[in-house]
Design an enzyme around this catalytic site. Structure first.
Site, PDB file in Angstrom:
ATOM      1  N   LEU A 152       0.951 -28.894 120.133  1.00  0.00           N
ATOM      2  CA  LEU A 152      -0.013 -28.459 119.120  1.00  0.00           C
ATOM      3  C   LEU A 152       0.005 -26.945 119.010  1.00  0.00           C
ATOM      4  CD1 LEU A 152      -1.911 -30.240 117.469  1.00  0.00           C
ATOM      5  CD2 LEU A 152      -3.717 -29.750 119.107  1.00  0.00           C
ATOM      6  N   CYS A 160      -3.108 -37.261 125.368  1.00  0.00           N
ATOM      7  CA  CYS A 160      -3.846 -36.007 125.258  1.00  0.00           C
ATOM      8  C   CYS A 160      -5.209 -36.128 125.942  1.00  0.00           C
ATOM      9  CB  CYS A 160      -4.022 -35.627 123.790  1.00  0.00           C
ATOM     10  SG  CYS A 160      -4.936 -34.092 123.612  1.00  0.00           S
TER      11      CYS A 160
END
Ligand SMILES: Cc1cc2nc3c(=O)[nH]c(=O)nc-3n(C[C@H](O)[C@H](O)[C@H](O)COP(=O)(O)O)c2cc1C
Length: 328
Positions: A18, A98
């Site tokens: 990310l 995540c």
């Protein structure tokens, strides 16, 4: 006995990261490696369905490209599939690894390791909508669910109940409260043996290992037992390693020099600047290109100090290049 199929097409991949592996970064990587599988950053289903921007935008030259999705609602997977199906992605990957608090609030990411039936359903829904291969990226466990049986049951359920045949396993558990995402990539110990055991028990599935891999020799060792290797941070810090990977795993012998990579990026950057991009949004991914070679530190410093300035353009790159040894 470990059965190594040796035929999985994407033996090597760059991890989804990310804020790092955005479309500019991936274009840059592709110049150094035509063959590795690249991943998008995680895109949430909400962003695809309700977002103001086109979060699925990419350049077809980035392919093979896996779109990583974050979500847990089969209805949303169905809706998002409509937007995804004709965009040209190579495959879709579901993020079940995540650990961030924001992601847990949305009930997806690593907390879904306790809900393999739901993951299997999401896999099947998005596959039906898009007709693309679907893979799953996960951890070896979460919190106190930190034993082989837990990981086995997770993989086994998805294997039995969905079309997924490829699992990327980050070989450390996630701790869902008390550790930041960054700490969750460093503190829980790596347990590669768990991943090897999964391959033994699911020998007809593609098992890709991830976490803490930093060089070609370790990658070769993992590939003796597994189908694929995924590297994240090391590629970001030292992107030219992609040319080595290309030579070792794909037998390509005509790697571009670093300077040739910069020159190719200049053409790309020129187009992007004319479409409103900012120079430093692209060059920030290129800071490590001369890592470990003469002039590398000067390159990094010059780009960092000058790319963000108002009206910064290709001259910044031209000047930065003069600080490096041009033929490396
Ligand atoms: C800045 C950053 C952002 C990340 N974002 C994601 C993400 O969006 N999706 C995901 O599955 N993993 C994400 N990760 C985890 C990586 O994909 C990978 O699993 C982890 O970094 C371990 O691999 P490495 O040791 O080779 O870096 C991220 C890692 C970093 C460093």
């Amino acid at each position: 006995m470990i059965k190594n199929m040796q035929n999985y097409k994407y033996k090597f991949s760059v991890a989804p990261m990310l804020d790092w592996t955005d479309r500019h970064c991936r274009y840059f990587y592709r110049l150094m490696s035509p063959n590795v599988m690249l991943y998008t950053e995680m895109v949430t289903l909400g962003a695809i369905i309700y977002g103001k921007f086109d979060y699925l935008k990419f350049n077809l030259k980035e392919k093979p490209l896996s779109l990583q999705l974050g979500g847990s609602d089969p209805k949303q997977f169905k809706l998002a599939g409509e937007y995804i199906k004709d965009r040209g992605f190579t495959e879709i990957n579901l993020n079940i690894g995540c650990p961030s608090a924001r992601v847990q609030k949305g009930s997806f990411g690593a907390c879904l390791m306790t809900e393999p039936d739901l993951v299997a359903e999401c896999v099947n829904v998005i596959h039906r909508e898009t007709n693309l291969p679907i893979t799953v990226k996960t951890r070896i466990g979460i919190d106190n669910e930190d034993n082989y049986e837990f990981l086995y049951n997770f993989i086994d359920t998805i294997d039995k109940k969905s079309i997924c045949d490829t699992f990327v396993i980050h070989a450390r558990k996630a701790i869902l409260s008390g550790l930041s995402p960054k700490e969750n990539r460093e503190i829980p110990p790596l347990k590669y043996d768990r991943v090897y055991k999964i391959k033994e028990d699911f020998h007809d599935k593609n098992i890709i290992i991830n976490g803490g891999i930093k060089n070609i020799n370790d990658s070769i060792d993992h590939l003796k037992k597994l189908d694929g290797v995924m590297i994240g941070r090391e590629v970001y810090q030292n992107p030219y390693i992609l040319t080595e990977i290309e030579r070792e795993f794909y037998k390509s012998n005509n790697s571009p020099t670093r300077k040739e990579v910069v020159v190719s990026m200049m053409n790309y950057i020129e187009d992007e600047l004319s479409n409103g991009a900012k120079l430093n949004h692209i060059t920030r991914h290129m800071l490590g290109l001369f890592h470990g070679v003469p002039g590398g530190k000067k390159w990094r410093r010059f780009l960092s100090e000058n790319s963000y300035k108002k009206d910064a353009d290709l001259k910044v790159l031209e000047n930065a290049l003069t600080l490096t040894e041009v033929n490396v």
